[in-house]
Design an enzyme around this catalytic site. Structure first.
Site, PDB file in Angstrom:
ATOM      1  N   TYR A 142     -11.178   7.052   8.818  1.00  0.00           N
ATOM      2  CA  TYR A 142     -10.533   8.185   8.153  1.00  0.00           C
ATOM      3  C   TYR A 142     -11.548   8.894   7.285  1.00  0.00           C
ATOM      4  CZ  TYR A 142      -6.511  10.061   5.453  1.00  0.00           C
ATOM      5  OH  TYR A 142      -5.557  10.832   4.870  1.00  0.00           O
TER       6      TYR A 142
ATOM      7  N   CYS B 121       7.344  -4.716  -6.703  1.00  0.00           N
ATOM      8  CA  CYS B 121       7.086  -3.726  -5.644  1.00  0.00           C
ATOM      9  C   CYS B 121       7.623  -4.309  -4.355  1.00  0.00           C
ATOM     10  CB  CYS B 121       5.591  -3.444  -5.495  1.00  0.00           C
ATOM     11  SG  CYS B 121       5.260  -2.457  -4.005  1.00  0.00           S
TER      12      CYS B 121
ATOM     13  N   CYS C 162       8.501   6.059  -8.424  1.00  0.00           N
ATOM     14  CA  CYS C 162       8.592   4.659  -7.983  1.00  0.00           C
ATOM     15  C   CYS C 162      10.008   4.166  -8.201  1.00  0.00           C
ATOM     16  CB  CYS C 162       7.606   3.789  -8.775  1.00  0.00           C
ATOM     17  SG  CYS C 162       7.761   2.027  -8.387  1.00  0.00           S
TER      18      CYS C 162
ATOM     19  N   ARG D  14       0.366  -0.537  -5.010  1.00  0.00           N
ATOM     20  CA  ARG D  14       1.728  -0.158  -5.406  1.00  0.00           C
ATOM     21  C   ARG D  14       2.325  -1.098  -6.445  1.00  0.00           C
ATOM     22  NH1 ARG D  14       3.646  -0.085   0.595  1.00  0.00           N
ATOM     23  NH2 ARG D  14       2.000  -1.666   0.576  1.00  0.00           N
TER      24      ARG D  14
ATOM     25  N   ALA E  77     -13.173   3.339   4.920  1.00  0.00           N
ATOM     26  CA  ALA E  77     -12.109   2.568   5.591  1.00  0.00           C
ATOM     27  C   ALA E  77     -11.209   3.470   6.440  1.00  0.00           C
ATOM     28  CB  ALA E  77     -11.268   1.843   4.542  1.00  0.00           C
ATOM     29  N   HIS E  78     -10.368   2.821   7.244  1.00  0.00           N
ATOM     30  CA  HIS E  78      -9.238   3.454   7.927  1.00  0.00           C
ATOM     31  C   HIS E  78      -9.636   4.495   8.967  1.00  0.00           C
ATOM     32  CE1 HIS E  78      -7.492   2.487   3.707  1.00  0.00           C
ATOM     33  NE2 HIS E  78      -7.502   1.418   4.482  1.00  0.00           N
TER      34      HIS E  78
ATOM     35  N   CYS F 261       6.394   6.608  -3.820  1.00  0.00           N
ATOM     36  CA  CYS F 261       4.945   6.834  -3.861  1.00  0.00           C
ATOM     37  C   CYS F 261       4.449   7.559  -2.620  1.00  0.00           C
ATOM     38  CB  CYS F 261       4.184   5.529  -4.102  1.00  0.00           C
ATOM     39  SG  CYS F 261       4.462   4.232  -2.893  1.00  0.00           S
TER      40      CYS F 261
ATOM     41  N   ARG G  52     -15.571   0.314   0.668  1.00  0.00           N
ATOM     42  CA  ARG G  52     -14.227   0.032   1.193  1.00  0.00           C
ATOM     43  C   ARG G  52     -14.255   0.193   2.706  1.00  0.00           C
ATOM     44  NH1 ARG G  52      -7.974   1.849   0.066  1.00  0.00           N
ATOM     45  NH2 ARG G  52      -7.603  -0.155  -0.878  1.00  0.00           N
TER      46      ARG G  52
HETATM   47  C1  LIG Z   1       0.373   6.679  -3.097  1.00  0.00           C
HETATM   48  C2  LIG Z   1      -0.820   6.056  -2.432  1.00  0.00           C
HETATM   49  C3  LIG Z   1      -2.036   6.732  -2.410  1.00  0.00           C
HETATM   50  C4  LIG Z   1      -3.151   6.152  -1.809  1.00  0.00           C
HETATM   51  N1  LIG Z   1      -4.360   6.800  -1.862  1.00  0.00           N
HETATM   52  C5  LIG Z   1      -5.478   6.185  -1.408  1.00  0.00           C
HETATM   53  C6  LIG Z   1      -6.773   6.746  -1.619  1.00  0.00           C
HETATM   54  O1  LIG Z   1      -6.927   7.780  -2.282  1.00  0.00           O
HETATM   55  N2  LIG Z   1      -7.844   6.093  -1.086  1.00  0.00           N
HETATM   56  C7  LIG Z   1      -7.702   4.927  -0.390  1.00  0.00           C
HETATM   57  O2  LIG Z   1      -8.700   4.391   0.077  1.00  0.00           O
HETATM   58  N3  LIG Z   1      -6.489   4.349  -0.231  1.00  0.00           N
HETATM   59  C8  LIG Z   1      -5.391   4.928  -0.739  1.00  0.00           C
HETATM   60  N4  LIG Z   1      -4.172   4.305  -0.629  1.00  0.00           N
HETATM   61  C9  LIG Z   1      -4.094   2.928  -0.070  1.00  0.00           C
HETATM   62  C10 LIG Z   1      -4.152   1.914  -1.223  1.00  0.00           C
HETATM   63  O3  LIG Z   1      -5.397   1.938  -1.858  1.00  0.00           O
HETATM   64  C11 LIG Z   1      -3.880   0.474  -0.730  1.00  0.00           C
HETATM   65  O4  LIG Z   1      -4.912   0.106   0.144  1.00  0.00           O
HETATM   66  C12 LIG Z   1      -2.536   0.325  -0.032  1.00  0.00           C
HETATM   67  O5  LIG Z   1      -1.516   0.911  -0.803  1.00  0.00           O
HETATM   68  C13 LIG Z   1      -2.191  -1.138   0.226  1.00  0.00           C
HETATM   69  O6  LIG Z   1      -2.180  -1.856  -0.982  1.00  0.00           O
HETATM   70  P1  LIG Z   1      -0.795  -2.274  -1.732  1.00  0.00           P
HETATM   71  O7  LIG Z   1       0.028  -3.005  -0.721  1.00  0.00           O
HETATM   72  O8  LIG Z   1      -1.241  -3.151  -2.855  1.00  0.00           O
HETATM   73  O9  LIG Z   1      -0.147  -1.021  -2.179  1.00  0.00           O
HETATM   74  C14 LIG Z   1      -3.044   4.880  -1.204  1.00  0.00           C
HETATM   75  C15 LIG Z   1      -1.811   4.213  -1.219  1.00  0.00           C
HETATM   76  C16 LIG Z   1      -0.705   4.783  -1.829  1.00  0.00           C
HETATM   77  C17 LIG Z   1       0.589   4.017  -1.869  1.00  0.00           C
END
Ligand SMILES: Cc1cc2nc3c(=O)[nH]c(=O)nc-3n(C[C@H](O)[C@H](O)[C@H](O)COP(=O)(O)O)c2cc1C
Length: 657
Positions: A177, A348, A367, A325, A174-175, A355, A226
């Site tokens: 990235y 949240c 948090c 989160r 994803a992303h 975070c 993903r």
């Molecule tokens: C602290 C933090 C670390 C994250 N690390 C990853 C990661 O390792 N791999 C990934 O695909 N997304 C990562 N994300 C994105 C989350 O998996 C998620 O897609 C994003 O936070 C949106 O979801 P939420 O609104 O429920 O937090 C991270 C997000 C946060 C906040």
């Protein structure tokens, strides 16, 4: 029994051969909690176990490396060698014992590796040139033989995950990235061989990685992919294109699709969306993708309430709801939801302060609403020897949390607030555009305080007289701060107003040409409100200039929130002057000093001050003299954000013996 209204969320479901007890999934989140050399640490186990005990069905554990030479973060968890299997098994076993399933997210960070800083190796990517924002170095292009090695690394790492007892893996593409996402992205993949160019070619390497994994682990080991549903920027992938590529992944052996959106760095706010963005912002995209695949679809992004998760599932937009989160904020969210205790869930608010932003400053993940995050394994302090009579002065976030924690531990707590409602300054923080949901934090803390039996008195100011009466043994000073008003503001010149007074409705809202002094969070948000929205009656007659001494504005904010705020400031025509220090007022205007020297900015009708605050503590000295135990917390100790205020409130509540 789950609350009847959440029947779908708490119904069992499958991903490939894996049976899951419910449809609530924890998103992968890099914690930096790993031990040395990629090992699983006890802290990581405790953190995940708490979420598993809280009732989530599946945990997708954070990004897990396939090659030790290319770490993603300083403490990247790894499964890059056989000797890491045993440690990882401790994590899987703990999560299983606590009733959940676990899949690591496998990734090679590619251009997004910190390797140039941590292992001395240049990062790698599909083609040369992508610059890592943190290391500020560009990656080099991978040779074809290296692609073969990386496929083998992914396959072996997946096999190790299986040996470690994991219930499957997630493949991170994803992303736009990390390595697989970069291969997919036209913005990063500029190869001219069969791995670059058209979409089918860019798809080739991720598909080959997938096939290599399938060959190694067999057909019955679940694999989630993903992927970003769309990357709506020039050069990004469209939703339609994602619809085109997904069936190819399914054919190659993917068992479920995990839908996120956005890409780094252009659309990072879609990846970790801040407050003010739509809830469940990927649900409609997930629905569009669900139409083209037969496997289950997971959806992530601002799903912060189990009732919203249920709604997504009932509408058929996705088969699983993924929360990131929200589960940092409250590991017990699933259990509380199943019991219908929605008001007890720590909300949240997508502030990203602990975070994300705190970590950008080098601190541990934390948090705002969960002071226990990362401390799940720490023993709960012994109950106090005696129930103390505790007075908390001030009903902002710090005072509320201190009162709640102290009362929960058995102390007899009174909370005095001089205003007519609880929440303090934090209620003003919620006045910013798109920030109304911040008030949920106060509602949550207030509920906790009242249920814990704290005596709450409003319109009640604590003074030395009250302390002398001897009714209290402990004083918690949470009296907040007052805005800074530098000496130069007394000079003659434009009218001077205080930003917080405007937000509180204590001063008339100015119009005309306005200079906002101070580009921290408050200054930026007030500038935005003053500049007005399209259609606001005063908009045409108002022009706002924001002046900040530092090199940027909103620097203490969560970066994703800052990006959006800056866009809005620009679209509202706010002029931003950075590295510009205000020196005084004169009848001609505001005297400033910048790289070009000293000059006067003329023609302003009003100056709005947002220059920070200073502590307000008129009590601790008197209380100490009277022999009370004193804790000074939050802004009264040193003005900062609610993140620190609540953490200090919690610490004070725990420290009262
Ligand atoms: C602290 C933090 C670390 C994250 N690390 C990853 C990661 O390792 N791999 C990934 O695909 N997304 C990562 N994300 C994105 C989350 O998996 C998620 O897609 C994003 O936070 C949106 O979801 P939420 O609104 O429920 O937090 C991270 C997000 C946060 C906040």
């Amino acid at each position: 029994m789950p609350a009847a209204s959440l029947a779908r969320l708490f119904s069992p479901a499958r991903i490939g051969s894996l049976e899951l007890k419910n449809r609530l999934v924890m998103a992968p989140m890099a914690t930096d909690y790993a031990g040395e050399e990629g090992r699983v640490s006890q802290k990581l186990i405790d953190y995940h176990s708490a979420r598993a005990r809280g009732g989530v069905g599946l945990i997708i554990a954070e990004v897990t490396g396939v090659d030790a030479r290319y770490p993603y973060i300083p403490r990247t968890v790894g499964l890059w060698s056989d000797e890491l299997i045993e440690g990882y098994r401790r994590l899987t076993d703990a999560v299983h014992q606590a009733g959940a399933r676990l899949m690591p997210q496998l990734a090679h960070p590619g251009p997004d590796s910190l390797s140039s800083l941590l292992t001395g190796l240049q990062a790698v990517g599909p083609s040369a040139g992508t610059v890592n924002i943190l290391t500020r170095t560009a990656c080099r292009e991978l040779a074809r033989e290296e692609l073969e090695q990386i496929k083998a690394q992914f396959a072996e790492t997946a096999h190790r995950a299986r040996q470690a007892g994991c219930d499957g893996i997630e493949l991170h593409a994803a992303h736009g990235y990390m390595l697989l996402g970069s291969f997919l992205s036209a913005l990063r993949n500029r190869r001219t061989d069969e791995y670059g160019g058209c979409l089918d070619n860019r798809l080739r390497f991720p598909l080959e990685v997938l096939s290599a994994i399938r060959q190694r682990v067999g057909r019955d080991f679940p694999i989630i992919l993903r992927i970003s549903a769309e990357e709506p920027v020039p050069g990004g992938r469209s939703l339609r294109e994602t619809q085109y590529i997904l069936p190819r992944f399914i054919e190659a052996g993917v068992d479920a699709v995990h839908v996120s959106s956005g890409l780094y760095p252009e659309l990072s706010w879609r990846v970790i969306p801040p407050y003010g963005t739509p809830l469940a912002l990927n649900a409609s995209c997930a629905e569009a993708l669900k139409r083209v695949v037969e496997v289950p679809v997971l959806v992530v992004g601002r799903i912060n309430d189990p009732r919203l998760a249920e709604d997504i599932l009932r509408r058929g937009e996705a088969d699983f709801a993924v929360m990131g989160r929200a589960l940092l904020a409250d590991p017990e969210l699933p259990r509380k939801a199943a019991e219908g205790r929605f008001e007890d869930i720590a909300p949240c608010i997508a502030c990203g302060l602990g975070c994300v932003a705190a970590r950008e400053r080098g601190a541990d993940m934390s948090c705002l609403v969960n002071p226990r995050l990362g401390r799940e394994g720490e023993p709960v302090p012994e109950p106090p020897a005696a129930a103390r009579r505790v007075l908390v002065a001030g009903g902002g976030p710090a005072g509320l949390q201190a009162a709640w924690t102290a009362a929960q531990r058995g102390h007899r707590v009174s909370l005095y607030e001089r205003g007519d409602r609880l929440g303090g300054r934090y209620l003003l923080a919620a006045r910013g555009e798109g920030k109304q949901e911040l008030t949920r934090v106060i509602q949550y803390l207030e509920r906790g305080v009242r249920r814990a039996g704290v005596e709450v008195r409003l319109m009640a100011e604590v003074g030395p007289e009250l302390l002398r009466q001897g009714a209290f043994e402990v004083l918690v000073v949470a009296t907040g701060s007052e805005p800074c008003r530098p000496e130069w503001t007394s000079g003659s010149g434009p009218e001077v107003l205080c930003a917080l007074d405007l937000l509180a409705g204590l001063a008339p809202w100015p119009s005309g040409r306005i200079l906002v002094a101070g580009g921290g969070t408050v200054g930026c948000e007030v500038a935005e409100l003053l500049a007005g929205r399209e259609g606001d009656p005063d908009r045409a007659s108002t022009a706002v200039t924001l002046v900040e001494g530092r090199e940027g504005v909103g620097l203490e904010m969560f970066s994703e929130a800052r990006v959006l705020l800056l866009q809005r400031l620009r679209s509202r025509g706010v002029i931003i002057l950075t590295s510009t220090k205000i020196q005084g007022l004169s009848p001609e205007g505001v005297i400033v000093q910048d790289a070009g020297g000293r000059r006067t900015l003329g023609g302003f009708d009003a100056v709005v001050l947002a220059l920070g605050a200073r502590p307000l503590d008129g009590l601790s000295a008197a209380a100490r003299e009277l022999g009370l135990a004193v804790h000074v917390i939050g802004d009264a100790r040193r003005p900062r954000q609610a993140l620190e205020a609540i953490a200090e409130g919690f610490a004070a509540g725990q420290a009262i013996g």
